[in-house]
Enzyme design. Structure first.
Site, PDB file in Angstrom:
ATOM      1  N   HIS A  74       0.830  -1.204   0.000  1.00 52.92           N
ATOM      2  CA  HIS A  74       0.000   0.000   0.000  1.00 52.92           C
ATOM      3  C   HIS A  74       0.864   1.253   0.000  1.00 52.92           C
ATOM      4  O   HIS A  74       2.063   1.196   0.269  1.00 52.92           O
ATOM      5  CB  HIS A  74      -0.933   0.014   1.212  1.00 52.92           C
ATOM      6  CG  HIS A  74      -2.117  -0.888   1.064  1.00 52.92           C
ATOM      7  ND1 HIS A  74      -2.045  -2.255   1.253  1.00 52.92           N
ATOM      8  CD2 HIS A  74      -3.407  -0.625   0.744  1.00 52.92           C
ATOM      9  CE1 HIS A  74      -3.241  -2.782   1.050  1.00 52.92           C
ATOM     10  NE2 HIS A  74      -4.077  -1.814   0.741  1.00 52.92           N
TER      11      HIS A  74
ATOM     12  N   LYS B 290      -0.830   4.744   4.451  1.00 60.13           N
ATOM     13  CA  LYS B 290      -1.785   3.821   5.072  1.00 60.13           C
ATOM     14  C   LYS B 290      -1.344   3.504   6.489  1.00 60.13           C
ATOM     15  O   LYS B 290      -0.208   3.096   6.731  1.00 60.13           O
ATOM     16  CB  LYS B 290      -1.908   2.529   4.258  1.00 60.13           C
ATOM     17  CG  LYS B 290      -2.987   1.590   4.810  1.00 60.13           C
ATOM     18  CD  LYS B 290      -3.308   0.475   3.855  1.00 60.13           C
ATOM     19  CE  LYS B 290      -4.350  -0.496   4.419  1.00 60.13           C
ATOM     20  NZ  LYS B 290      -5.624   0.173   4.739  1.00 60.13           N
TER      21      LYS B 290
END
Length: 219
Positions: free
Chosen positions: A130, A134
């Site tokens: 990600h 995040k």
């Protein structure tokens, strides 16, 4: 018309949800809540039928509790919060709650395929990748995938710039491996799933419901 309020409306996902709602013929954007907009969730609930939450793990549950207490359905895309708390809040409300760790249709298919493959292959591991902003690790998608699969499935998390949200499930057996991979190139991939959840949350057979697969496949 379904009246929709968005929590986290100033964030990247929140802005996209607002635009998607405004572009839908059967939905209307009733409110935008975000600290950057100096508007709280409590201030948008009176005008809403559904609250969509894309905020932070430390605020998502409180937002859901406020919505459910006000009789407003809630669709949650934030991961990393206490699901037990959501179950407790939903039990005491006439409104429904829906949470999906991933709203991309391809990601839901990846999870389903991985669950099927794990019943046959000997072992598996998950690599989830990600963007660097995040906050939770492992991701909700990876945790949900592992939960759906057979056996103990280790998860490896990567946070780097240049990535949106990718996941690989690697399965191994005698002299062979199988890789199931989903790649997200843009956050617009989540919008069809978000709109589906908004339209269906009021008619859920139980609450909360966890996972977009419950809206896509007959159980």
């Amino acid at each position: 018309m379904i009246r929709v309020a968005v929590a986290g409306a100033a964030g990247r996902m929140g802005q996209m949800v607002c635009a998607a709602v405004e572009g839908a013929d059967d939905l209307t954007l009733a409110g935008r809540a975000d600290p950057l907009l100096e508007t709280s969730v409590d201030n948008v609930l009176d005008a809403a039928d559904v609250l969509v939450d894309f905020t932070r793990p430390d605020t998502a549950l409180d937002n859901a509790r406020a919505a459910l207490a006000a009789g407003v359905h809630v669709v949650i895309g934030t991961s990393g919060f206490d699901l037990d708390g959501l179950h407790e809040a939903a039990r005491e409300s006439s409104a429904n709650a829906f949470f999906a760790p991933n709203f991309a249709l391809g990601a839901v298919l990846m999870m389903r395929f991985a669950a099927e493959a794990s019943r046959v292959m000997a072992r598996a591991e998950i690599i989830e990748l990600h963007h660097e902003g995040k906050l939770d690790a492992p991701s909700g998608t990876a945790a949900r995938t592992a939960e759906m699969m057979e056996g103990d499935v280790p998860i490896h998390s990567v946070r780097l710039p240049g990535i949106v949200a990718d996941q690989e499930v690697i399965l191994g057996d005698v002299a062979q491996t199988l890789t199931i991979r989903h790649v997200t190139t843009d956050r617009t991939s989540f919008m069809p799933g978000v709109l589906l959840a908004i339209r269906r949350v009021a008619d859920l057979p139980e609450s909360p419901v966890v996972g977009l697969e419950h809206l896509l496949f007959a159980t």
